[in-house]
Motif scaffolding. Structure first.
Motif, PDB file in Angstrom:
ATOM      1  N   ASP A 334      43.199  60.174  65.992  1.00 29.15           N
ATOM      2  CA  ASP A 334      44.348  59.833  65.913  1.00 29.15           C
ATOM      3  C   ASP A 334      45.037  59.533  66.558  1.00 29.15           C
ATOM      4  N   PHE A 335      44.117  58.615  67.606  1.00 32.11           N
ATOM      5  CA  PHE A 335      44.752  57.557  68.694  1.00 32.11           C
ATOM      6  C   PHE A 335      45.020  56.605  67.817  1.00 32.11           C
ATOM      7  N   SER A 336      45.219  56.607  66.353  1.00 32.77           N
ATOM      8  CA  SER A 336      45.286  55.880  65.665  1.00 32.77           C
ATOM      9  C   SER A 336      46.859  55.056  64.959  1.00 32.77           C
ATOM     10  N   TYR A 337      47.644  56.368  64.989  1.00 30.13           N
ATOM     11  CA  TYR A 337      48.534  57.199  64.538  1.00 30.13           C
ATOM     12  C   TYR A 337      49.447  56.206  66.237  1.00 30.13           C
ATOM     13  N   MET A 338      48.958  55.941  67.266  1.00 30.43           N
ATOM     14  CA  MET A 338      49.771  56.215  68.550  1.00 30.43           C
ATOM     15  C   MET A 338      49.483  54.060  68.603  1.00 30.43           C
ATOM     16  N   LEU A 339      47.861  53.766  68.210  1.00 30.70           N
ATOM     17  CA  LEU A 339      48.367  52.546  68.086  1.00 30.70           C
ATOM     18  C   LEU A 339      49.041  51.924  66.532  1.00 30.70           C
ATOM     19  N   GLN A 340      49.518  52.463  66.466  1.00 35.32           N
ATOM     20  CA  GLN A 340      49.949  51.522  64.649  1.00 35.32           C
ATOM     21  C   GLN A 340      51.286  51.827  65.199  1.00 35.32           C
ATOM     22  N   ALA A 341      52.338  52.466  66.173  1.00 37.18           N
ATOM     23  CA  ALA A 341      53.449  52.592  66.375  1.00 37.18           C
ATOM     24  C   ALA A 341      53.716  51.587  67.868  1.00 37.18           C
ATOM     25  N   ARG A 342      52.801  51.271  68.485  1.00 39.04           N
ATOM     26  CA  ARG A 342      52.831  50.783  69.924  1.00 39.04           C
ATOM     27  C   ARG A 342      51.899  49.727  70.194  1.00 39.04           C
ATOM     28  N   PRO A 343      51.884  48.518  70.952  1.00 40.44           N
ATOM     29  CA  PRO A 343      50.338  47.938  70.858  1.00 40.44           C
ATOM     30  C   PRO A 343      49.536  48.254  71.660  1.00 40.44           C
TER      31      PRO A 343
END
Length: 389
Positions: A334-343
């Motif tokens: 679910d770190f994927s959500y953070m990578l969707q929000a920021r590079p």
């Protein structure tokens, strides 16, 4: 291995932190004791701000360097798994049926180690946001923290995370630009028939036979409905039904997971699974319903940030111990959500020989905690250099 000397100096402390966390695992969003322990350490280190209660038990702590207005996020997950521990360690879980079988105790420890060092030295210009996240294993705590506004609230411009990797060379790193881990979905199928006597099946509508037929048909999706070179995994992981050898049950339940990278593949699986369930129910004379849940999106690394993070890893582990073009994996994060929000970038840190993740005999390798902490610290010092460097 170029572990930062100061971090190497408190490696024993880090081991003690990690083993305390290992003894007291918590599930999903209910990481109350873990968050309290993290907060107590952060206060002890003298970080500038601590913001708790995000996504129920998540924490964002800020350490300010020598001026500067850029902010970089570093993330660790805190939750455990519903598994009965079998390590035999003297610091084994004291909570029955719950253990740190994925090493999140180690991830939290690595970020705490970086926090201790960065709070002492402050050899950077800008701010580091330490993100301690609940509910990675189940609940999407990373997504909840993003939804609750941590990126904008704290001005986070980019974000990084590590995950331990048993079976990979101790202290080595691997990652890849672009897609690294798959999207994950889960499905629930409920079947309702008519129960009866095992000796008189003609008087019943058997949900067991229907479940077997549905599972076999689901397995044909991968082999017959999608292009073989498109990554896809469909695994049926639970079938629950029945109570005795001479009773045909009334209900059956099927559960499983779907892993994919492409949205068209995901949509095809959803469509075919619905068609199978809708068709097989009447074929077996039972009622069958599908609940298909779309969960974490794929974990996609920013190419430039991945190259930067891999360079930092080489500084810590050496050129021969970093792979920056690894094959993508069917696991999910679910770190994927953070990578969707920021590079940003997600990397794996080798834990050496030992039991695999999500097994009752797994234990985090304490020797790699100073390596991970050094990676985080060096990343901040390099990304946010001071004027005198």
């Amino acid at each position: 291995m170029a572990v930062i000397n100061r971090i190497a100096g408190f490696a024993d402390e880090m081991t003690a932190w990690r083993r305390h966390l290992h003894q007291h695992p918590e599930l999903k969003f209910d990481c109350y004791e873990t968050a309290a322990f993290v907060e107590s350490k952060l206060k002890e280190f003298g970080v500038d701000e601590i913001h708790s209660g995000i996504a129920k038990t998540g924490i964002v702590a800020l350490i300010r360097g020598q001026g500067g207005d850029r902010t970089i996020g570093l993330r660790a997950d805190m939750d455990a798994l519903p598994i009965e521990e079998e390590t035999g360690a003297d610091y084994a879980s004291v909570t029955s049926g719950v253990m740190h079988a994925c090493g999140h105790d180690g991830h939290t420890t690595m970020l705490l180690g970086a926090a201790k060092y960065l709070s002492e030295t402050r050899n950077f210009e800008g701010t580091v946001a330490l993100i301690f996240q609940p509910a990675e294993e189940d609940g999407g705590g990373g997504g909840v923290m993003v939804e609750e506004g941590i990126m904008d609230r704290f001005g986070i411009e980019e974000v990084y995370a590590l995950h331990n990797a048993p079976g990979f060379a101790e202290g080595g790193f691997y990652t890849t630009p672009g897609p690294l881990m798959a999207a994950v979905d889960t499905f629930h199928i409920n079947i309702k028939g008519i129960g009866g006597h095992g000796a008189m099946p003609h008087e019943a509508r058997d949900p067991v036979i229907a479940a077997v037929g549905i599972v076999q048909a689901i397995q044909s999706i991968s082999s017959r409905n999608h292009y073989a070179l498109d990554d896809l995994v469909i695994s049926v992981t639970q079938i629950h039904t029945g109570s005795a050898e001479n009773i045909i049950p009334e209900t059956a339940y099927i559960n499983g997971t779907v892993r994919s990278f492409d949205k068209d593949v995901q949509a095809m699986v959803m469509r075919r699974m619905q068609e199978i369930v809708d068709g097989m129910g009447p074929a077996y004379g039972v009622e069958a319903s599908l609940n298909y849940e779309v969960w974490y999106p794929p974990t996609i690394n920013d190419p430039a940030k991945t190259a930067f993070a891999a360079d930092i890893a080489r500084q810590i582990a050496g050129d021969n111990n970093v792979i920056d073009d690894a094959s993508r994996e069917m696991g999910a994060e679910d770190f994927s959500y953070m990578l969707q929000a920021r590079p940003g970038a997600y990397l794996f840190l080798g834990g050496g020989d030992g039991a695999a993740l999500h097994q009752p005999k797994f234990d985090f390798n304490d020797a790699i905690a100073p390596i991970g902490a050094s990676f985080f610290a060096r990343l901040i010092e390099t990304a946010l250099p001071t004027n005198n460097e």
